[in-house]
Design a protein around this motif. Sequence first.
Motif, PDB file in Angstrom:
ATOM      1  N   LEU A 290      13.868  63.219  18.398  1.00 17.70           N
ATOM      2  CA  LEU A 290      13.746  61.864  18.926  1.00 17.70           C
ATOM      3  C   LEU A 290      15.066  61.121  18.855  1.00 17.70           C
ATOM      4  O   LEU A 290      15.335  60.243  19.682  1.00 17.70           O
ATOM      5  CB  LEU A 290      12.676  61.089  18.153  1.00 17.70           C
ATOM      6  N   ARG A 293      17.279  63.067  21.621  1.00 19.22           N
ATOM      7  CA  ARG A 293      16.814  62.793  22.981  1.00 19.22           C
ATOM      8  C   ARG A 293      15.912  61.557  22.940  1.00 19.22           C
ATOM      9  O   ARG A 293      15.644  61.009  21.880  1.00 19.22           O
ATOM     10  CB  ARG A 293      16.011  63.977  23.526  1.00 19.22           C
ATOM     11  N   ASP A 294      15.411  61.182  24.102  1.00 14.58           N
ATOM     12  CA  ASP A 294      14.415  60.121  24.132  1.00 14.58           C
ATOM     13  C   ASP A 294      13.032  60.749  23.970  1.00 14.58           C
ATOM     14  O   ASP A 294      12.883  61.955  23.775  1.00 14.58           O
ATOM     15  CB  ASP A 294      14.512  59.312  25.428  1.00 14.58           C
ATOM     16  N   LEU A 295      11.984  59.919  24.029  1.00 18.81           N
ATOM     17  CA  LEU A 295      10.632  60.413  23.821  1.00 18.81           C
ATOM     18  C   LEU A 295      10.238  61.436  24.880  1.00 18.81           C
ATOM     19  O   LEU A 295       9.601  62.451  24.565  1.00 18.81           O
ATOM     20  CB  LEU A 295       9.648  59.237  23.828  1.00 18.81           C
ATOM     21  N   GLU A 319      12.823  51.407  27.474  1.00 15.91           N
ATOM     22  CA  GLU A 319      13.098  51.336  26.042  1.00 15.91           C
ATOM     23  C   GLU A 319      11.787  51.252  25.267  1.00 15.91           C
ATOM     24  O   GLU A 319      10.964  50.379  25.509  1.00 15.91           O
ATOM     25  CB  GLU A 319      13.966  50.116  25.739  1.00 15.91           C
ATOM     26  N   ALA A 322      11.054  52.497  18.079  1.00 14.12           N
ATOM     27  CA  ALA A 322      11.101  53.758  17.335  1.00 14.12           C
ATOM     28  C   ALA A 322       9.752  54.096  16.720  1.00 14.12           C
ATOM     29  O   ALA A 322       9.326  55.255  16.735  1.00 14.12           O
ATOM     30  CB  ALA A 322      12.179  53.667  16.251  1.00 14.12           C
ATOM     31  N   GLU A 325       7.528  55.530  19.336  1.00 15.33           N
ATOM     32  CA  GLU A 325       7.947  56.892  19.666  1.00 15.33           C
ATOM     33  C   GLU A 325       7.405  57.893  18.660  1.00 15.33           C
ATOM     34  O   GLU A 325       6.877  58.950  19.032  1.00 15.33           O
ATOM     35  CB  GLU A 325       9.475  56.976  19.711  1.00 15.33           C
ATOM     36  N   TYR A 329       4.708  60.713  19.553  1.00 17.28           N
ATOM     37  CA  TYR A 329       5.216  62.079  19.397  1.00 17.28           C
ATOM     38  C   TYR A 329       4.282  62.903  18.514  1.00 17.28           C
ATOM     39  O   TYR A 329       3.886  64.020  18.878  1.00 17.28           O
ATOM     40  CB  TYR A 329       6.619  62.051  18.805  1.00 17.28           C
TER      41      TYR A 329
END
Length: 413
Positions: A290, A293-295, A319, A322, A325, A329
């Motif tokens: 994470l 990279r991004d989600l 955006e 966190a 995310e 995830y």
Amino acid sequence: MDLSTARTYVSRSARAAGYCAIVAVRGLALVVLVPALAYSSVLCLVGVGLLVLPPGLRLLRRLADAERARLGRWAAPPARPAGAHARSTLMTVLSDPATRRDLRWAPCMAIFGTLLGLVGAVLFLFPAAVLVLVGLWWVFPADEPVKVMMNIPIDGWGSALLVGVPQFVLSVLLAVTGPPLIAGLAAASSRRLLAPSAATVLAERVAALDRTRSGAIQAHGDELRRIERDLHDGTQARLVSLAMQLGLAERALGCDPAAVGPLLTRAREGTEEAMAELRDLLRSVYPPVLADRDLAGALSAVVARCPVPAAAHLGELGEVPAQVEVAVYFAVTEALTNAAKHSHARSASVTLARAGDTLRAEITDDGRGGAAEGRGTGLSGMRRRVEAVDGVLRVQSPPGGPTVITVECPCAS
């Protein structure tokens, strides 16, 4: 007006007329139900109503919940279980604030809802009725011709066109403009009558925050216990073994230097294993993928590693906080693990998209279904993680499948 605009107006009017028809049917049902409830409340004086009134109130709740679901602004409250004692069941139902709103809404919908619904549905069918009357003028007897506007008789095709065309245009205008206005009025009335008060909304919000706070504290405690257990059983044991190996090497250095080499080799291997376990532990707290990279990229990697053939449909996310995310995830990871481990699925899919300030993830698999919380599938932990960020987790898993897990999290900055 072009064809697409006209099609849009007709489609909107058709949807409004459909809602008006539903309102009319629901109002007719309440025309029967409201007097039955009033009669049952009178029978409570002799005890019979204590058995009859609760089922009637639950039926009223279903009708009101259907309207709430259509309005799409308030979640339908859960169904009340039937108690063993009629009086306790009745008190439970009557003590629910939503029941009072249902009883306030029912008589108004029975009277005005029925009238508004019928008028809205009839207005949409008015142009067809005009066409039928004007086109079939010849069916009526000559001494009693059809009259549709300004009391002008239609006794030939000339008078049919002269009277029918303006009447049809007027009926079309009424059909296009009338049902949306009437449907909006009926929806606004239901929304006002079924809407909880500001105090109720605040109380429900406080209760939800208290529940999610408790879940977040429990999830945090479970996470701390898991980290402590992993450190104690894994990394700490490795470090103890490393210290012993170095101690033996220190003793052997003076009397048997040849034995030092193997001891140092095992100590180095133990150090590497301890570092690997620490990396895995840190990865479980906040996955490095994470951060790298991004989600969307992180979930692409999760889908690619999934033992079950899986497809990812990832939209533009913008955006994302966190904590959201991390929650999404781990929810997706756990759901795909369940699909491979418990569901015996042959394929799975992950859809991730953002609509406004809401991030929505949907995980679907074609396994055997039957997933439920408390059966070792990790759904309780997923729910606590998601609710800790004010999110919502929904599970649809009928026996035989498919299983659909939906996660919705607010991600406003």
